[in-house]
Design a protein around this motif. Sequence first.
Motif, PDB file in Angstrom:
ATOM      1  N   LEU A  72     -48.518  22.675  27.495  1.00 28.03           N
ATOM      2  CA  LEU A  72     -48.649  21.375  26.832  1.00 28.03           C
ATOM      3  C   LEU A  72     -47.460  21.160  25.909  1.00 28.03           C
ATOM      4  O   LEU A  72     -47.128  22.019  25.089  1.00 28.03           O
ATOM      5  CB  LEU A  72     -49.947  21.315  26.027  1.00 28.03           C
ATOM      6  N   GLN A  73     -46.832  19.961  26.071  1.00 23.41           N
ATOM      7  CA  GLN A  73     -45.692  19.599  25.234  1.00 23.41           C
ATOM      8  C   GLN A  73     -45.889  18.191  24.681  1.00 23.41           C
ATOM      9  O   GLN A  73     -46.795  17.464  25.108  1.00 23.41           O
ATOM     10  CB  GLN A  73     -44.394  19.675  26.056  1.00 23.41           C
ATOM     11  N   SER A  74     -45.040  17.817  23.752  1.00 26.18           N
ATOM     12  CA  SER A  74     -45.154  16.516  23.105  1.00 26.18           C
ATOM     13  C   SER A  74     -45.214  15.389  24.147  1.00 26.18           C
ATOM     14  O   SER A  74     -44.390  15.330  25.062  1.00 26.18           O
ATOM     15  CB  SER A  74     -43.957  16.288  22.179  1.00 26.18           C
ATOM     16  N   GLY A  75     -46.217  14.513  24.014  1.00 25.86           N
ATOM     17  CA  GLY A  75     -46.379  13.382  24.930  1.00 25.86           C
ATOM     18  C   GLY A  75     -47.295  13.642  26.105  1.00 25.86           C
ATOM     19  O   GLY A  75     -47.685  12.703  26.809  1.00 25.86           O
ATOM     20  N   ASP A  76     -47.665  14.922  26.346  1.00 30.60           N
ATOM     21  CA  ASP A  76     -48.526  15.251  27.495  1.00 30.60           C
ATOM     22  C   ASP A  76     -49.974  14.831  27.247  1.00 30.60           C
ATOM     23  O   ASP A  76     -50.477  14.900  26.122  1.00 30.60           O
ATOM     24  CB  ASP A  76     -48.502  16.764  27.768  1.00 30.60           C
ATOM     25  N   LYS A  77     -50.645  14.411  28.327  1.00 33.84           N
ATOM     26  CA  LYS A  77     -52.079  14.177  28.264  1.00 33.84           C
ATOM     27  C   LYS A  77     -52.796  15.483  28.560  1.00 33.84           C
ATOM     28  O   LYS A  77     -52.356  16.255  29.418  1.00 33.84           O
ATOM     29  CB  LYS A  77     -52.503  13.134  29.308  1.00 33.84           C
ATOM     30  N   ILE A  78     -53.879  15.731  27.872  1.00 35.20           N
ATOM     31  CA  ILE A  78     -54.705  16.912  28.150  1.00 35.20           C
ATOM     32  C   ILE A  78     -55.677  16.507  29.257  1.00 35.20           C
ATOM     33  O   ILE A  78     -56.422  15.531  29.119  1.00 35.20           O
ATOM     34  CB  ILE A  78     -55.442  17.374  26.887  1.00 35.20           C
ATOM     35  N   LEU A  79     -55.678  17.246  30.378  1.00 34.90           N
ATOM     36  CA  LEU A  79     -56.364  16.806  31.587  1.00 34.90           C
ATOM     37  C   LEU A  79     -57.600  17.640  31.931  1.00 34.90           C
ATOM     38  O   LEU A  79     -58.181  17.471  33.004  1.00 34.90           O
ATOM     39  CB  LEU A  79     -55.376  16.814  32.762  1.00 34.90           C
ATOM     40  N   ALA A  80     -57.981  18.547  31.053  1.00 39.49           N
ATOM     41  CA  ALA A  80     -59.214  19.321  31.232  1.00 39.49           C
ATOM     42  C   ALA A  80     -59.617  19.831  29.854  1.00 39.49           C
ATOM     43  O   ALA A  80     -58.848  19.736  28.896  1.00 39.49           O
ATOM     44  CB  ALA A  80     -58.994  20.482  32.204  1.00 39.49           C
ATOM     45  N   ASP A  81     -60.830  20.346  29.724  1.00 34.20           N
ATOM     46  CA  ASP A  81     -61.263  20.927  28.458  1.00 34.20           C
ATOM     47  C   ASP A  81     -60.843  22.390  28.412  1.00 34.20           C
ATOM     48  O   ASP A  81     -60.985  23.119  29.401  1.00 34.20           O
ATOM     49  CB  ASP A  81     -62.780  20.833  28.301  1.00 34.20           C
ATOM     50  N   GLY A  82     -60.339  22.818  27.271  1.00 38.58           N
ATOM     51  CA  GLY A  82     -59.917  24.214  27.174  1.00 38.58           C
ATOM     52  C   GLY A  82     -59.642  24.634  25.751  1.00 38.58           C
ATOM     53  O   GLY A  82     -59.970  23.927  24.791  1.00 38.58           O
ATOM     54  N   VAL A  83     -58.995  25.778  25.623  1.00 42.93           N
ATOM     55  CA  VAL A  83     -58.708  26.374  24.313  1.00 42.93           C
ATOM     56  C   VAL A  83     -57.219  26.664  24.228  1.00 42.93           C
ATOM     57  O   VAL A  83     -56.605  27.123  25.202  1.00 42.93           O
ATOM     58  CB  VAL A  83     -59.520  27.675  24.135  1.00 42.93           C
TER      59      VAL A  83
ATOM     60  N   VAL B   7     -51.047  15.040  23.367  1.00 46.98           N
ATOM     61  CA  VAL B   7     -50.272  15.906  22.478  1.00 46.98           C
ATOM     62  C   VAL B   7     -49.217  15.058  21.774  1.00 46.98           C
ATOM     63  O   VAL B   7     -48.391  14.416  22.416  1.00 46.98           O
ATOM     64  CB  VAL B   7     -49.593  17.051  23.259  1.00 46.98           C
ATOM     65  N   LEU B   8     -49.260  15.048  20.441  1.00 46.80           N
ATOM     66  CA  LEU B   8     -48.278  14.280  19.666  1.00 46.80           C
ATOM     67  C   LEU B   8     -47.013  15.087  19.400  1.00 46.80           C
ATOM     68  O   LEU B   8     -45.908  14.556  19.468  1.00 46.80           O
ATOM     69  CB  LEU B   8     -48.896  13.862  18.323  1.00 46.80           C
ATOM     70  N   ASP B   9     -47.199  16.346  19.090  1.00 47.04           N
ATOM     71  CA  ASP B   9     -46.046  17.161  18.712  1.00 47.04           C
ATOM     72  C   ASP B   9     -46.359  18.632  18.966  1.00 47.04           C
ATOM     73  O   ASP B   9     -47.520  19.034  19.014  1.00 47.04           O
ATOM     74  CB  ASP B   9     -45.730  16.933  17.230  1.00 47.04           C
ATOM     75  N   GLY B  10     -45.316  19.424  19.132  1.00 47.52           N
ATOM     76  CA  GLY B  10     -45.466  20.870  19.301  1.00 47.52           C
ATOM     77  C   GLY B  10     -45.482  21.288  20.760  1.00 47.52           C
ATOM     78  O   GLY B  10     -45.291  20.481  21.681  1.00 47.52           O
ATOM     79  N   GLU B  11     -45.723  22.572  20.958  1.00 43.90           N
ATOM     80  CA  GLU B  11     -45.755  23.137  22.313  1.00 43.90           C
ATOM     81  C   GLU B  11     -46.728  24.319  22.310  1.00 43.90           C
ATOM     82  O   GLU B  11     -46.821  25.064  21.332  1.00 43.90           O
ATOM     83  CB  GLU B  11     -44.365  23.600  22.724  1.00 43.90           C
ATOM     84  N   GLY B  12     -47.474  24.441  23.413  1.00 39.54           N
ATOM     85  CA  GLY B  12     -48.417  25.540  23.487  1.00 39.54           C
ATOM     86  C   GLY B  12     -49.007  25.683  24.875  1.00 39.54           C
ATOM     87  O   GLY B  12     -48.721  24.879  25.777  1.00 39.54           O
TER      88      GLY B  12
ATOM     89  N   ASP C 122     -35.273   6.446  26.973  1.00 42.17           N
ATOM     90  CA  ASP C 122     -34.550   5.444  27.753  1.00 42.17           C
ATOM     91  C   ASP C 122     -35.400   4.217  28.088  1.00 42.17           C
ATOM     92  O   ASP C 122     -34.890   3.216  28.599  1.00 42.17           O
ATOM     93  CB  ASP C 122     -34.000   6.066  29.048  1.00 42.17           C
ATOM     94  N   ARG C 123     -36.717   4.278  27.800  1.00 44.85           N
ATOM     95  CA  ARG C 123     -37.586   3.121  28.021  1.00 44.85           C
ATOM     96  C   ARG C 123     -37.879   2.392  26.708  1.00 44.85           C
ATOM     97  O   ARG C 123     -38.786   1.577  26.639  1.00 44.85           O
ATOM     98  CB  ARG C 123     -38.896   3.579  28.675  1.00 44.85           C
ATOM     99  N   HIS C 124     -37.063   2.725  25.675  1.00 48.68           N
ATOM    100  CA  HIS C 124     -37.172   2.084  24.363  1.00 48.68           C
ATOM    101  C   HIS C 124     -38.519   2.368  23.692  1.00 48.68           C
ATOM    102  O   HIS C 124     -39.009   1.573  22.904  1.00 48.68           O
ATOM    103  CB  HIS C 124     -36.948   0.567  24.469  1.00 48.68           C
ATOM    104  N   THR C 125     -39.098   3.509  24.038  1.00 46.15           N
ATOM    105  CA  THR C 125     -40.374   3.928  23.460  1.00 46.15           C
ATOM    106  C   THR C 125     -40.141   5.092  22.521  1.00 46.15           C
ATOM    107  O   THR C 125     -39.329   5.980  22.798  1.00 46.15           O
ATOM    108  CB  THR C 125     -41.349   4.354  24.571  1.00 46.15           C
ATOM    109  N   VAL C 126     -40.849   5.101  21.397  1.00 45.50           N
ATOM    110  CA  VAL C 126     -40.720   6.197  20.440  1.00 45.50           C
ATOM    111  C   VAL C 126     -41.490   7.411  20.967  1.00 45.50           C
ATOM    112  O   VAL C 126     -42.672   7.308  21.299  1.00 45.50           O
ATOM    113  CB  VAL C 126     -41.268   5.800  19.054  1.00 45.50           C
ATOM    114  N   VAL C 127     -40.832   8.546  21.040  1.00 42.91           N
ATOM    115  CA  VAL C 127     -41.466   9.777  21.515  1.00 42.91           C
ATOM    116  C   VAL C 127     -41.167  10.900  20.526  1.00 42.91           C
ATOM    117  O   VAL C 127     -40.237  10.823  19.730  1.00 42.91           O
ATOM    118  CB  VAL C 127     -40.977  10.178  22.924  1.00 42.91           C
ATOM    119  N   GLY C 128     -41.952  11.986  20.617  1.00 40.94           N
ATOM    120  CA  GLY C 128     -41.746  13.140  19.754  1.00 40.94           C
ATOM    121  C   GLY C 128     -42.213  12.874  18.336  1.00 40.94           C
ATOM    122  O   GLY C 128     -42.628  11.770  17.978  1.00 40.94           O
ATOM    123  N   GLY C 129     -42.157  13.900  17.515  1.00 43.08           N
ATOM    124  CA  GLY C 129     -42.594  13.766  16.141  1.00 43.08           C
ATOM    125  C   GLY C 129     -44.083  13.534  16.038  1.00 43.08           C
ATOM    126  O   GLY C 129     -44.806  13.539  17.022  1.00 43.08           O
TER     127      GLY C 129
END
Length: 880
Positions: free
Chosen positions: A131-142, A194-199, A388-395
């Motif tokens: 999981l990285q910034s901007g990703d949707k979580i697609l199942a339940d987990g830990v 996921v708004l920010d971070g990696e895991g 490149d799509r003029h959308t704010v990402v990350g943070g």
Amino acid sequence: MHKVFKGLTEAQVEESRKKYGSNVIKEAEPESFWKQFLEGFKDPMIRILCVIAAIMLVMFFMGQSEWYEPVGTVIAILLVNFVSAKTGVANDNAYRKLKESQKKDTAKVIRDGSLKVIEVDDLVVGDVVLLQSGDKILADGVLADGVLSVDNSALNGEAEECPKSAAEEGFHIPENITGDTFVDAHSLFRGATVLDGEGYMIVQQVGEATMMGKMAKDMEDKEPDSPLQVKLRKLAGQISVFGYVGAIVIALAYFVHFVILAGGFGAYFATGWLSILADVMNAVSIAITIIVCAVPEGLPLVIALVLMQNTGKLLKVNVLVRKSIGIETAGSLNILFSDKTGTITKGQLEVVEFFTGDGKVMDAASVPAIQGNLELSIGKNTSALFDDRHTVVGGNLTDQALLKFLGEEKFNSLREKDDCEVGEHQEFNSANKFSQAYLPAKGRTFYKGAPERLLAKAKTYLNDQGQEVPIDQAVLNAKIDELANRAMRVLAFGYSKAPMVRDEINDDVVLIGLVGIRDDVRPEAKEAIVEVQKAGIQVVMITGDRKETAVAIAKEAGLYRGEDDLVLTSAELSEMSDDEVKKCISKIRVISRALPTDKSRMVRLCQEMNLVVGMTGDGVNDSPALKRADVGFAMGSGTDVAKEAGKLVILDDNFNSIKNAIWYGRTLYINILKFCKMQLVINLAAVFVSAICPFLGIEDPLKVTHLLWINLCMDSLASLMFAGEPALKRYMRDKPRRRDESIISKPMIIQIIIMSVWLTIISIVWFKVPFFATCFDNSAQFYTGFFCMFVFSFMVNAFNVRSDGLNVFEHIRENKTFVRVWLIIMAVQIILVSLGGVVGDIFSCERFGFKGWLAVLGMALTMYPVDLIRKLLSPKPKRD
């Protein structure tokens, strides 16, 4: 450093899929034409028509009716079901086309020691997902490794960051999910972002076992009958009783009449069984005529046509109709439960106010010194950026809100300047509560953080002249407290002329200014809420926010005005019994910290009180209540589960579009009432004329073919006239209707009875006053003239029912179809009686002269002044 994961092997994937199932959440099957067509036969009015068709068929085989009578009724039934099915399938196709335009989500998983990208449906229990910034979580987990910041708004409705950290081995998602589970430190749920971070997440639940899947399954319960269906069932029962009882009573009365004419029972039975059988058949025939007259055959068709036409109108104002009956239901609302995030508010954090160190709200761009330093403090002190799509990402959400406030053009300009290079940077963390960046070329360190941290060191601020002046802490704290009471998060900006020191703020900080950030109320939502409230509809905001935030938003949206208005938390609500909640429902304006179960419970309780309930929402958490409500308004940007649950999809997420749906729904119902008034007048008059005239020596004033033409062909055409009646603003000032309220109100009954009795009176006058017979050459022409007079009276009354006012031509230009169809019906009627030949034989008509037409028009036009007098004497409907 992250842990090293090998992931599942292909064999383990297959084994997991067999044991725990796939990650597919079943969707409702596409609506088929034939299924919808057959569903139409459950309509109470259609069932009555089917009974009539069966009776007519029996009469035909007994030689008491013509073949085209049952055939005409069957055609009407098939036409109604065809239009309804076609509309239902078209609505379903439009919704599925919207879904198909969106690509399937993908997940990054580790399998056999390597990273792979797979579709959402292929995930299984045990998968390791990156999981990285901007990703949707697609199942339940830990979360097994790493640190994340997660947005759970699709699940709990709130646009707030939720920090997640790695769990110890063996940690499992709790079995009983509560509102607090979404924000615990380790659990991750399908639908979050996921708004920010990696895991790395270990998948523990997939498909229908996930929280989202359980909610989707919870929506399989049978939907409640719509208010219109309840009203139609009631009307069908009333008409059935009236028709069948009336037919039996009149048939017996006729039989007694025959006995009296014969001189008593002895004399009557002496006439022989053939004569008696003929009289019985005659009485039965009259009884059947009464039943045919009593049923408004055109009503199902007008409902189908009006629903179909309004579906197209609503799409033009950004409302996609998934189920046509939802339009009328929207117009019948008594109470509307509205989600906060994305419906009343914009669904994202944004900078609402900028103010200087003296608490003065201003435009930062008006002071160059403030603007320049603020741009550097935001643009060079952030983890977010524009893609490149003029959308704010990350943070995080705050970084994204600040970057939108700064703007893409200024952000890119700062990146290109050589003197704006960052020499050293420290990101925000929960311990320091600030971030900082040192720009060597500027010789300054720029800060962004909590006001209390910067104000502890800052002694001066930039005023509206760009000058450094002393801070008045009391004035500034009062302003900060004010914004806190308005549910705003306050962030401060400053600069120091000294180099950066890690984990510390320099003592020479100059305060650049402060901003108030929150998920702000939509301006158009405020106006729409006022209009909906004026329509007599109670609006309740139901949100996962804390109580203080919810009240602040409710005040700005115009929902909460204090005094008797009631705000409840989920905990308070759970402590109350159903009866206690029902007693105070009319005072409730806000429910905070709400769970999905709270929403469903409120819908159920309101329905038990006979209230028509609406629910708006966009998240998975809203779906069960959207399904159970009488009408669910799903937001176009919301989850698929929410859209599947709603009857209407608000494509622009705008509360104003909800208001439009309510407005059109009310218009639709009023147009149905107009048709009912018109058709029931002619039906009731036909019953009276058919029942009374034979006792007055007037045999068969209306032939069965005449009644068939009036009840089926002409009424079906007349239904088109009212399908296009315009939506008037005054409809939004009418009081809401109760679920069990009868379609036929007291004022309607008075109007129907007065006009049908008048039509009966002029019908008797036609036959009993010799003058009218002198206008025709023979008896056949005279009866044909009566047929025309009866129809023309019906058409004059069509104008009467268009308006409660004296001007029957009100807004006629906005419904050109009315005029066109009216002229067509009149022309067809004239042609019908003028053709002669086979058509004349079928309809028992014979052409007549100009003098006869004058008599017909003169009597028919009396319908207007009589209804005019009724309107003048009737009390006017109350509107605010």
